[in-house]
Enzyme design. Structure first.
Site, PDB file in Angstrom:
ATOM      1  N   CYS A  51      31.425   1.255  38.166  1.00  0.00           N
ATOM      2  CA  CYS A  51      30.226   1.212  37.326  1.00  0.00           C
ATOM      3  C   CYS A  51      29.314   0.075  37.747  1.00  0.00           C
ATOM      4  O   CYS A  51      28.132   0.274  38.032  1.00  0.00           O
ATOM      5  CB  CYS A  51      30.628   1.078  35.853  1.00  0.00           C
ATOM      6  SG  CYS A  51      29.213   1.059  34.723  1.00  0.00           S
ATOM      7  N   GLU A  73      31.595   8.534  37.310  1.00  0.00           N
ATOM      8  CA  GLU A  73      30.228   8.064  37.466  1.00  0.00           C
ATOM      9  C   GLU A  73      29.319   9.220  37.901  1.00  0.00           C
ATOM     10  O   GLU A  73      28.209   9.382  37.379  1.00  0.00           O
ATOM     11  CB  GLU A  73      30.164   6.925  38.489  1.00  0.00           C
ATOM     12  CG  GLU A  73      30.684   5.591  37.987  1.00  0.00           C
ATOM     13  CD  GLU A  73      29.786   4.988  36.917  1.00  0.00           C
ATOM     14  OE1 GLU A  73      28.557   4.930  37.129  1.00  0.00           O
ATOM     15  OE2 GLU A  73      30.318   4.598  35.863  1.00  0.00           O
TER      16      GLU A  73
END
Length: 231
Positions: free
Chosen positions: A145, A216
């Protein structure tokens, strides 16, 4: 336990992770949501959906930092995660609420927003790893992230900011050198933890990193498709 040598020519573990995940990360860069931010063409309804879900994600990311601080192997790492928790829960969340207002999303609406299936699955994965797996897996799982957003921000900024001011602001936020420094700190933490791990533990770190990288990508896909629960 199998120890890794300190050979300066050996590939850093985080670099290996990035190489293994390269097809996933390239898919993120090529995703129409990301490209739409970069050139300013992304429909605002999709971005509003992302803002709402990212707020819910950040709440759970704060829990991840709290668990990381509690499980940190040394005081310096504990203090750094505690600082990240404070900065995210106070400063970044306040900035996120202010940013959301630019899209006519009230703080009450952010708090009431239900998680989509992808947001729920990703955050449940991260919190489960943080609570039940090794600290090294925790660090590897949270890295995509930070690192991924820093990389995307820098790549988009290098292409030139879009005319849409809200997207330009988004790019500047994630291209900021201070944000990149956070990702670099986390990379070095992962490298340090991997240096003292055996092959099995390093394999679990790889799995956590790759799984988070896939989530993601799915988070961009969730926003692009305006995902909700089907029933």
């Amino acid at each position: 336990m199998t120890q890794r040598s300190s050979d300066p020519d050996r590939e850093a573990f985080s670099a290996r992770l990035r190489r293994l995940a390269d097809p996933i990360w390239r898919a993120q860069h090529e995703h129409p949501f990301v490209r739409g931010i970069g050139d300013g063409s992304l429909d605002l309804s999709r971005f509003r959906h992302w803002v709402r879900q990212d707020y819910r994600f950040l709440v759970e990311y704060c829990r991840l930092f709290g668990l990381a601080a509690a499980r940190a192997p040394d005081l310096d790492t504990l203090a750094r995660f505690a600082d990240l928790l404070q900065a995210t829960a106070r400063t970044e969340m306040d900035l996120h609420r202010a940013y959301a207002r630019e899209f006519d999303i009230t703080p009450a609406a952010l708090e009431a927003e239900p998680m989509t299936p992808t947001t729920r699955a990703y955050t449940d994965f991260l919190v489960r790893v943080a609570a039940t797996r090794d600290f090294a897996e925790l660090a590897a799982g949270l890295l995509p992230c930070m690192w991924g957003f820093a990389e995307i921000g820098q790549v988009l900024a290098a292409r030139g900011l879009p005319a849409e001011p809200r997207y330009a602001k988004w790019i500047r936020m994630y291209a900021d050198p201070e944000f990149a420094a956070l990702a670099e700190w986390c990379r070095k933490l992962v490298d340090r933890l991997a240096a003292g791990a055996d092959d099995a533990a390093r394999g679990r770190m790889e799995e956590a990193f790759l799984t988070s990288s896939r989530y993601e990508y799915l988070f961009w896909e969730m926003a692009w498709r305006l995902e909700t629960w089907p029933v």
